[in-house]
Design a protein around this motif. Structure first.
Motif, PDB file in Angstrom:
ATOM      1  N   LEU A  35      -6.970   1.567 -29.481  1.00 51.23           N
ATOM      2  CA  LEU A  35      -7.571   0.828 -30.597  1.00 51.23           C
ATOM      3  C   LEU A  35      -9.078   0.702 -30.404  1.00 51.23           C
ATOM      4  CD1 LEU A  35      -7.448  -0.856 -33.167  1.00 51.23           C
ATOM      5  CD2 LEU A  35      -6.766  -2.838 -31.763  1.00 51.23           C
ATOM      6  N   GLU A  36      -9.510   0.383 -29.192  1.00 48.52           N
ATOM      7  CA  GLU A  36     -10.948   0.283 -28.930  1.00 48.52           C
ATOM      8  C   GLU A  36     -11.650   1.610 -29.178  1.00 48.52           C
ATOM      9  OE1 GLU A  36     -14.301  -0.311 -25.456  1.00 48.52           O
ATOM     10  OE2 GLU A  36     -12.614  -1.697 -25.572  1.00 48.52           O
ATOM     11  N   LEU A  37     -11.120   2.689 -28.619  1.00 49.94           N
ATOM     12  CA  LEU A  37     -11.774   3.987 -28.776  1.00 49.94           C
ATOM     13  C   LEU A  37     -11.830   4.410 -30.236  1.00 49.94           C
ATOM     14  CD1 LEU A  37     -10.262   5.854 -25.694  1.00 49.94           C
ATOM     15  CD2 LEU A  37     -12.520   4.807 -25.900  1.00 49.94           C
ATOM     16  N   ALA A  38     -10.786   4.096 -30.983  1.00 53.62           N
ATOM     17  CA  ALA A  38     -10.784   4.412 -32.408  1.00 53.62           C
ATOM     18  C   ALA A  38     -11.843   3.597 -33.150  1.00 53.62           C
ATOM     19  CB  ALA A  38      -9.399   4.157 -33.000  1.00 53.62           C
ATOM     20  N   LEU A  39     -11.942   2.318 -32.819  1.00 55.85           N
ATOM     21  CA  LEU A  39     -12.959   1.464 -33.446  1.00 55.85           C
ATOM     22  C   LEU A  39     -14.363   2.010 -33.209  1.00 55.85           C
ATOM     23  CD1 LEU A  39     -11.770  -2.188 -32.681  1.00 55.85           C
ATOM     24  CD2 LEU A  39     -12.421  -1.313 -34.941  1.00 55.85           C
ATOM     25  N   VAL A  47     -16.479  -5.069 -29.901  1.00 58.87           N
ATOM     26  CA  VAL A  47     -15.119  -4.540 -29.801  1.00 58.87           C
ATOM     27  C   VAL A  47     -14.091  -5.617 -29.487  1.00 58.87           C
ATOM     28  CG1 VAL A  47     -13.621  -2.936 -28.575  1.00 58.87           C
ATOM     29  CG2 VAL A  47     -15.935  -2.228 -29.206  1.00 58.87           C
ATOM     30  N   GLY A  48     -14.353  -6.427 -28.475  1.00 59.95           N
ATOM     31  CA  GLY A  48     -13.368  -7.433 -28.096  1.00 59.95           C
ATOM     32  C   GLY A  48     -13.049  -8.394 -29.222  1.00 59.95           C
ATOM     33  N   ARG A  49     -14.065  -8.924 -29.859  1.00 64.32           N
ATOM     34  CA  ARG A  49     -13.838  -9.883 -30.935  1.00 64.32           C
ATOM     35  C   ARG A  49     -13.194  -9.222 -32.155  1.00 64.32           C
ATOM     36  NH1 ARG A  49     -18.878 -14.273 -30.667  1.00 64.32           N
ATOM     37  NH2 ARG A  49     -18.603 -14.703 -28.436  1.00 64.32           N
TER      38      ARG A  49
END
Length: 413
Positions: A162-166, A377-379
């Motif tokens: 999900l992070e890498l996609a974002l 990213v985290g938020r």
């Protein structure tokens, strides 16, 4: 950094503006030091001219075989006075620069005294599980605490994808908006922190590598602002727009007891940051453009938010105006900051000496700089998990991220 010429020529305007930020007393102190500096400079030049004349007179007398003791004594007296004034000037200039560096930017007249909600999007008000429960063991805070201490995390499995996609999606979106993607260095020298206005102001938040005299950045804004330090750009090349992806590091000093659950406030996180160098006359519209991009991002992710005009007391030192997007977080039942966007006018450009040469051939002028979060990213993961949760505790990942490798859904481990 403020323009010293403005401080001299329109002190009342600067004093009134800085009074809103609790810094009006710095104006009088600067003017006092600046006046003394301008008194010392011609006095020193006069003494140096006197020394030069005395030196010539001594040489001529000695060549003629005449007594030069009186001229030598006079030159020694002059030299002693010169050294004393040089020491005073050095002290005055150091204090003058310190006071100037301590002054925050002048807030725009329309910056409110209290935060003001400008508009909102989406349906806020839903309540539900928080991101820690929804992520389950894909969010490993316990192992991170053993490895690194509190406020660190291991992201695992679908959260990594999900992070890498974002990040990939956000960078491609920004590239379509004429922002050049950049991966900047995250270790910088002190000048980079000073140049962006984080120094002296937020030293307590910065990690330092003492042996190398380098600092870990808390945002890609810091290295991106220095990308054109000491440069004179061509007007026809402006605006210059960048989208920087980097890990970010913050000590979160003073945050004890705040946001201790989950990953809303951590020491290390990743972020995609927008940064722009523009002509002064374009910075207000550029600010609106950046906020519009932020809204486009969070609308595409289907995250309810509100747009907030930040109060003058909460502006960072470099900002003349700041707009935040606050996302609705069902797990907390309230809005929380998810992006920030600031117009810093020429405050950073003066510190970093970033100028442009007007097309009409006039003298170089300082650019204006702006910065804005594209994706923290985290938020953003928190907002996705909590706003797209199903009743059974699974999460439906926004469809726009699927082509970039994001999972279609996330189930707690």
């Amino acid at each position: 950094m403020l323009d010293p010429k403005l401080l001299r020529e329109d002190p009342e305007r600067v004093r009134a503006a800085l009074a809103r930020r609790g810094a009006a007393e710095l104006v009088d102190r600067f003017l006092e030091l600046d006046k003394r500096r301008r008194q010392l400079l011609p006095e020193l030049e006069g003494l140096r001219a006197t020394k030069r004349r005395a030196s010539r007179e001594i040489g001529e007398r000695q060549r003629r075989g005449e007594d030069a003791s009186a001229a030598i004594a006079e030159m020694r007296t002059t030299a002693q006075r010169e050294r004393a004034l040089e020491q005073e000037l050095q002290a005055v200039e150091a204090e003058r620069e310190r006071v100037l560096a301590a002054m925050p930017n002048l807030p725009f007249d329309d910056v409110p005294d209290e935060p003001r909600v400008l508009r909102s999007w989406g349906e806020a008000g839903r309540r539900g599980r928080d991101h820690v429960e929804l992520a389950g063991r894909w969010l490993d805070l316990e192992a991170a605490a053993r490895t690194s201490g509190s406020r660190f995390v291991y992201l695992k499995g679908p959260l990594v994808m999900l992070e890498l996609a974002l990040v990939r999606w956000a960078l491609e979106l920004l590239e379509g908006e004429q922002h050049v993607p950049v991966i900047p260095p995250v270790l910088v020298r002190e000048r980079a922190l000073f140049g962006t206005g984080f120094w002296p102001d937020t030293e307590q938040q910065v990690y330092r590598l003492a042996e190398d005299d380098l600092f870990l950045v808390g945002t890609a804004e810091v290295p991106l602002a220095s990308l054109h330090a000491d440069a004179i750009l061509a007007e026809q090349d402006l605006p210059l727009r960048y989208g920087g992806f980097s890990p970010c590091f913050r000590r979160e000093a003073g945050a004890a007891g705040r946001d201790t659950r989950g990953i809303f406030r951590v020491h290390q996180f990743d972020k995609v940051e927008m940064f722009c160098f523009v002509r002064p006359q374009d910075s207000a519209s550029e600010h609106e453009r950046l906020v519009a991009i932020q809204e486009r991002i969070y609308q595409a992710l289907e995250i309810p938010y509100r747009v907030v005009d930040i109060a003058v007391d909460d502006l960072g030192a470099p900002a003349a105006k700041k707009i935040d997007l606050e996302a609705w977080l069902p797990g907390e039942g309230r809005f929380r900051e998810i992006t920030s966007c600031s117009n810093t006018t020429d405050f950073q450009a003066r510190r970093l000496e970033v100028r442009y040469r007007p097309s009409d051939g006039g003298p170089p002028r300082y650019v204006h700089t702006l910065n804005g979060t594209a994706v923290a990213v985290g938020r953003t993961i928190i907002a996705i998990l909590e706003n797209h949760q199903r009743d059974d505790g699974t999460v439906e990942v926004p469809e726009i991220l699927h082509p970039y490798g994001a999972p279609t859904e996330i189930r707690p481990l």
